[in-house]
Write an enzyme that holds these catalytic residues in place. Sequence first.
Site, PDB file in Angstrom:
ATOM      1  N   LYS A 142       0.855  -1.186   0.000  1.00 36.79           N
ATOM      2  CA  LYS A 142       0.000   0.000   0.000  1.00 36.79           C
ATOM      3  C   LYS A 142       0.898   1.244   0.000  1.00 36.79           C
ATOM      4  O   LYS A 142       1.746   1.411   0.886  1.00 36.79           O
ATOM      5  CB  LYS A 142      -0.898   0.017   1.236  1.00 36.79           C
ATOM      6  CG  LYS A 142      -1.931  -1.099   1.264  1.00 36.79           C
ATOM      7  CD  LYS A 142      -3.046  -0.852   0.261  1.00 36.79           C
ATOM      8  CE  LYS A 142      -4.203  -1.815   0.470  1.00 36.79           C
ATOM      9  NZ  LYS A 142      -5.313  -1.562  -0.459  1.00 36.79           N
ATOM     10  N   LYS A 202     -14.309  -7.002  -6.282  1.00 38.81           N
ATOM     11  CA  LYS A 202     -14.566  -7.224  -4.862  1.00 38.81           C
ATOM     12  C   LYS A 202     -16.060  -7.414  -4.681  1.00 38.81           C
ATOM     13  O   LYS A 202     -16.854  -6.641  -5.211  1.00 38.81           O
ATOM     14  CB  LYS A 202     -14.061  -6.038  -4.023  1.00 38.81           C
ATOM     15  CG  LYS A 202     -12.551  -5.858  -4.058  1.00 38.81           C
ATOM     16  CD  LYS A 202     -12.124  -4.643  -3.259  1.00 38.81           C
ATOM     17  CE  LYS A 202     -10.602  -4.501  -3.286  1.00 38.81           C
ATOM     18  NZ  LYS A 202     -10.157  -3.253  -2.607  1.00 38.81           N
TER      19      LYS A 202
END
Length: 326
Positions: free
Chosen positions: A148, A244
């Site tokens: 990230k 997702k």
Amino acid sequence: MKLAVRIEKWPYVTPFRITDYVFTGAEVVVVTLDDGGLTARGEGDGVYYRGETPDSIVHEIEAVRDFIEAGANREELQRLLPPGGARNALDCAMWELDAKRAHKPVWELAGFSSVKPLLTTYTIGAGTPDEMAATARSYVGARAIKVKLTPENTADCIRAVRGARPDVWLGVDANRGLTRSSLEALLPVLKECEVSLIEQPFALGHDADLSGLKSSIPIAADESVQSSADLKAMVGLYDAINIKLDKCGGLTEGLHMAREARKLGFRVMVGCMSGTSLARAPAFVLGQLCDIVDLDAPMFLSRDREHAARYANGEVFCPDALWGGV
């Protein structure tokens, strides 16, 4: 048919940071369907950057309670609710209920002859280069790592992680934190560090900034693609699509989305929001169709479900006893 809805809190071992958010745990909505002694569950976490909260998810579910308890099926559910956490929780519970009625596991109902363990990324939250390198080293079993990124110390963080783990597949996720100029400046470092995927570099609405960008590293859309309705607009801009279930609204749409993305020439990735292994199990079924898998969220929990997802040798496996079994 009886519908029960509850909110559950599952704390993290340590906070997890991305570009614009810090997660301290998972607060999820669990629905249970009871039909003549057959019970089935689904979990929804929702999409925080679209304003979804546990309370808003419960509100959406309660608005369609009468239809659900009257026996609405998965096809009807697609029309009753928009993509998001509420539809995801209900859709996944309906899949499990259908499996129990048919005396077959969900993966067989979905058209698979079997399921296999999937190589999954292990995610490193944003931090200092030293912190991120230490996390990379702590992931002893990992064979794929996703980093990230935030706008601070970006190049140093990537180099630190690659230096700590020269052996792994490496992807980066900017969570909308880069610009065209900052990405172009970063590309030489990404190539130097043998990065294999760049996920969602730009803010929502700025996908066209990718037009004409020369990158030998594939670029994946995440936040920019919520459901199959968004796919066509991404052709020519992105190389891969991250699906997702909390975004698209369940396994029904997720399977459809994966197949449509393939037809349009995209590589397919399955990812996850936060949540427990109960939410990972339907995504694990979808993962059987995917090139890239990012289903490590339960690893951040201080505790998990009974019959939880199993992580070993860099892979994830969700047993039928967890969800979707007969």
